[in-house]
Design an enzyme around this catalytic site. Sequence first.
Site, mmCIF file in Angstrom:
data_model
loop_
_atom_site.group_PDB
_atom_site.id
_atom_site.type_symbol
_atom_site.label_atom_id
_atom_site.label_comp_id
_atom_site.label_asym_id
_atom_site.label_seq_id
_atom_site.Cartn_x
_atom_site.Cartn_y
_atom_site.Cartn_z
ATOM 1 N N GLU A 1 -8.388 4.145 -4.763
ATOM 2 C CA GLU A 1 -7.098 4.703 -4.347
ATOM 3 C C GLU A 1 -7.002 6.131 -4.874
ATOM 4 O OE1 GLU A 1 -3.395 3.365 -6.284
ATOM 5 O OE2 GLU A 1 -2.515 3.203 -4.288
ATOM 6 N N GLU B 1 8.991 -7.783 -1.525
ATOM 7 C CA GLU B 1 10.277 -7.090 -1.487
ATOM 8 C C GLU B 1 10.722 -7.063 -0.038
ATOM 9 O OE1 GLU B 1 9.542 -3.451 -3.809
ATOM 10 O OE2 GLU B 1 10.337 -4.557 -5.531
ATOM 11 N N VAL C 1 -2.545 -0.949 -10.379
ATOM 12 C CA VAL C 1 -3.165 -2.246 -10.681
ATOM 13 C C VAL C 1 -3.382 -2.422 -12.196
ATOM 14 C CG1 VAL C 1 -5.229 -3.675 -10.341
ATOM 15 C CG2 VAL C 1 -4.191 -2.495 -8.393
ATOM 16 N N CYS D 1 1.640 3.871 -1.549
ATOM 17 C CA CYS D 1 0.810 2.714 -1.921
ATOM 18 C C CYS D 1 0.054 2.115 -0.738
ATOM 19 C CB CYS D 1 1.693 1.653 -2.547
ATOM 20 S SG CYS D 1 3.112 1.221 -1.520
ATOM 21 N N ASN E 1 6.725 7.521 -6.798
ATOM 22 C CA ASN E 1 6.565 8.040 -5.430
ATOM 23 C C ASN E 1 7.752 7.763 -4.513
ATOM 24 O OD1 ASN E 1 5.922 5.308 -5.379
ATOM 25 N ND2 ASN E 1 4.399 5.537 -3.764
ATOM 26 N N GLU F 1 4.084 -5.179 -7.250
ATOM 27 C CA GLU F 1 3.858 -4.337 -6.060
ATOM 28 C C GLU F 1 2.893 -3.247 -6.489
ATOM 29 O OE1 GLU F 1 5.059 -4.772 -3.050
ATOM 30 O OE2 GLU F 1 6.607 -6.275 -3.367
HETATM 31 N N1 LIG Z 1 2.958 -1.863 -3.675
HETATM 32 C C1 LIG Z 1 4.002 -1.063 -3.758
HETATM 33 O O1 LIG Z 1 5.084 -1.352 -3.261
HETATM 34 C C2 LIG Z 1 3.893 0.268 -4.463
HETATM 35 C C3 LIG Z 1 4.876 1.225 -4.260
HETATM 36 C C4 LIG Z 1 4.762 2.446 -4.909
HETATM 37 C C5 LIG Z 1 3.675 2.722 -5.733
HETATM 38 N N2 LIG Z 1 2.719 1.791 -5.918
HETATM 39 C C6 LIG Z 1 1.544 2.084 -6.754
HETATM 40 O O2 LIG Z 1 1.945 2.763 -7.924
HETATM 41 C C7 LIG Z 1 0.893 3.604 -8.408
HETATM 42 C C8 LIG Z 1 1.439 4.974 -8.723
HETATM 43 O O3 LIG Z 1 2.525 4.880 -9.565
HETATM 44 P P1 LIG Z 1 2.460 5.228 -11.120
HETATM 45 O O4 LIG Z 1 1.434 6.272 -11.369
HETATM 46 O O5 LIG Z 1 3.856 5.484 -11.558
HETATM 47 O O6 LIG Z 1 1.941 3.839 -11.724
HETATM 48 P P2 LIG Z 1 1.842 3.404 -13.242
HETATM 49 O O7 LIG Z 1 1.267 2.039 -13.239
HETATM 50 O O8 LIG Z 1 1.195 4.439 -14.054
HETATM 51 O O9 LIG Z 1 3.376 3.352 -13.747
HETATM 52 C C9 LIG Z 1 4.355 2.603 -13.100
HETATM 53 C C10 LIG Z 1 5.491 2.324 -14.058
HETATM 54 O O10 LIG Z 1 5.034 1.505 -15.140
HETATM 55 C C11 LIG Z 1 5.389 2.072 -16.377
HETATM 56 N N3 LIG Z 1 4.368 1.657 -17.350
HETATM 57 C C12 LIG Z 1 3.174 2.260 -17.595
HETATM 58 N N4 LIG Z 1 2.481 1.541 -18.516
HETATM 59 C C13 LIG Z 1 3.260 0.470 -18.845
HETATM 60 C C14 LIG Z 1 3.090 -0.639 -19.727
HETATM 61 N N5 LIG Z 1 1.985 -0.792 -20.474
HETATM 62 N N6 LIG Z 1 4.090 -1.545 -19.801
HETATM 63 C C15 LIG Z 1 5.210 -1.426 -19.047
HETATM 64 N N7 LIG Z 1 5.423 -0.395 -18.196
HETATM 65 C C16 LIG Z 1 4.455 0.540 -18.101
HETATM 66 C C17 LIG Z 1 5.457 3.552 -16.090
HETATM 67 O O11 LIG Z 1 6.224 4.240 -17.066
HETATM 68 C C18 LIG Z 1 6.096 3.559 -14.718
HETATM 69 O O12 LIG Z 1 7.489 3.390 -14.803
HETATM 70 C C19 LIG Z 1 -0.135 3.621 -7.290
HETATM 71 O O13 LIG Z 1 -1.207 2.790 -7.624
HETATM 72 C C20 LIG Z 1 0.629 3.068 -6.098
HETATM 73 O O14 LIG Z 1 -0.181 2.488 -5.136
HETATM 74 C C21 LIG Z 1 2.806 0.559 -5.314
HETATM 75 C C1 LIG Z 2 8.236 2.987 2.887
HETATM 76 N N1 LIG Z 2 6.794 2.912 2.867
HETATM 77 C C2 LIG Z 2 6.253 4.080 3.516
HETATM 78 C C3 LIG Z 2 6.338 1.727 3.602
HETATM 79 C C4 LIG Z 2 6.292 2.938 1.491
HETATM 80 C C5 LIG Z 2 6.663 1.768 0.635
HETATM 81 C C6 LIG Z 2 6.348 2.010 -0.831
HETATM 82 C C7 LIG Z 2 4.956 2.427 -1.126
HETATM 83 O O1 LIG Z 2 4.578 3.305 -1.876
#
Ligand SMILES: NC(=O)c1ccc[n+]([C@@H]2O[C@H](COP(=O)([O-])OP(=O)(O)OC[C@H]3O[C@@H](n4cnc5c(N)ncnc54)[C@H](O)[C@@H]3O)[C@@H](O)[C@H]2O)c1
Ligand SMILES: C[N+](C)(C)CCCC=O
Length: 513
Positions: free
Chosen positions: A411, A488, A254, A308, A177, A274
């Site tokens: 979510e 971060e 998660v 997120c 994202n 994160e």
């Molecule tokens: N807290 C934050 O800063 C933040 C920021 C952006 C997105 N997010 C969260 O990310 C999620 C969406 O992103 P997504 O769909 O890419 O998440 P995801 O967990 O499916 O994948 C994230 C990354 O992990 C990798 N991955 C998947 N399975 C793995 C494994 N078993 N071992 C190692 N790596 C693996 C993927 O290829 C990808 O690069 C949402 O839940 C969102 O809230 C959190």
């Molecule tokens: C820059 N924002 C909008 C706070 C997003 C941080 C990363 C979350 O997905």
Amino acid sequence: MFLCAVRPRQASLFRSVVAAMSTGTFVLLQPLNYRGGVRVEPADSCGTEKAFEPATGRVIATLQCSGEKEVDLAVKNSMLAFKSWSQKSGMERAQVLLEAARMIKEQKDAIATMETINNGKSVFEARQDVDTSWQCLEYYAGLAASMAGEHIQLPGGSFGYTRREPLGVCVGIGAWNYPFQIACWKSAPALACGNAMIFKPSPFTPVSALLLAEIYTKAGAPPGLFNVVQGGAATGQFLCQHPDVAKVSFTGSVPTGAKIMEMSAKGIKPVTLELGGKSPLIIFEDCTLENAVKGAMVANFLSQGQVCCNGTRVFVQKTILDKFIKEVVEQTEKIKIGDPLLEDTRMGPLINEPHLERVLGFIKSAKKQGATVLYGGKPYVPTDPKLKHGFYMTPCILTDCTDDMTCVREEIFGPVMSILSFENEEEVLERANDTIYGLAAGVFTRNIQRAHRVAAQLQVGTCYINNYNVSPVELPFGGYKKSGFGRENGRVTIEYYSQLKTVYVEMGDVESF
Ligand SMILES: NC(=O)c1ccc[n+]([C@@H]2O[C@H](COP(=O)([O-])OP(=O)(O)OC[C@H]3O[C@@H](n4cnc5c(N)ncnc54)[C@H](O)[C@@H]3O)[C@@H](O)[C@H]2O)c1
Ligand SMILES: C[N+](C)(C)CCCC=O
């Protein structure tokens, strides 16, 4: 269609971007890994993944997912870079980061264009992401030279001191994202502390991490200091399990976060997680309504709702509920959906078709559970024929929601705002905290005591007062509860990318048995 005329190994992605400024024209040239300061084909692969242009639904590249051998080569290469980089002074490291920040600023439009093509967010927003990215590099460049330990006086003239030292080769694993921003938010503090980093972007968004890798190299980073391996879950696992990887910083969901933690635990590796959220946004009757409405829009529809920390549980005090709903619907109707590369577009497509279907599925189940779809929530086909296979939907406002509905508990990661009403502060706080997540929250009120009282009681890593989704690099960002741990941004992140060595210095004689 753009085809690069120079040899692919040497082709700079920036040339591709300049040549492909309109939607529907870009083709990403191989190779897509970055190792030792150049783009390379992976030494082995464990399958393929397709990357799309969400605006048109076109495949822009088929990735070779890096296998165990490629991951090992990337780690070895980064270890070499770490040897020299970790010996540099903070000022020397800062110079490279500052030059990279300058280049990002200079190439802002090209990077934002590429991000938009690969991710689908509007170019208007992508430019803001690029700003938060170079700011991060500048910020940690500023901190690099001030990283220091302490001197501690001991009895008899002896003394001790501490050294803040880097960890080694760190792995960054990113979500789709905020592809460029995530790569910068992880690499800038890592490199500032003297580490090397191997970054694995999401297979959906392989492009902009490569732009960053090119920039670091041109800015003077030693080859291997920032390597990129492409791939999905299996590649991510090889990285986390590699014995020479010192730390994993992960951004994603998660369930994946739990797996990363498990793998890292086996190797006794520190992790930063994160993760996702279902954040509450609390709007009191004494707010400035216009700001609260704008805040709710930013908290729900930024990046097509794929954020997120979005405040998707919008709690509105009963006395202003009708006014708030009327205003928020009026504003939502005005959001221009369409080609994300056009200057006036504010909402582009979602990341891919399965995700669009998933988000629409949440809306369907919300209706079944008794929510009212007051606005939007439908697939959308823009009039421009080249966009007809893109992954668009109208932003959705749900009312008549209750705390137990799936749309309120889970979510969704799409443009879906669930509006709930409340009577008083005590009640709303209890309901806001009734979730497994704890990434962020927002409160709109003009009562300064109430604002701080509520912020103190919300179980979240970030609480916005009278705004939402702003993220200045000076402020730490991260989660409570299942939204993860570690931070971060901010000064504190230095602690997550370094370790403390204690040195004891004896000034007298050794006392023996
Ligand atoms: N807290 C934050 O800063 C933040 C920021 C952006 C997105 N997010 C969260 O990310 C999620 C969406 O992103 P997504 O769909 O890419 O998440 P995801 O967990 O499916 O994948 C994230 C990354 O992990 C990798 N991955 C998947 N399975 C793995 C494994 N078993 N071992 C190692 N790596 C693996 C993927 O290829 C990808 O690069 C949402 O839940 C969102 O809230 C959190
Ligand atoms: C820059 N924002 C909008 C706070 C997003 C941080 C990363 C979350 O997905």
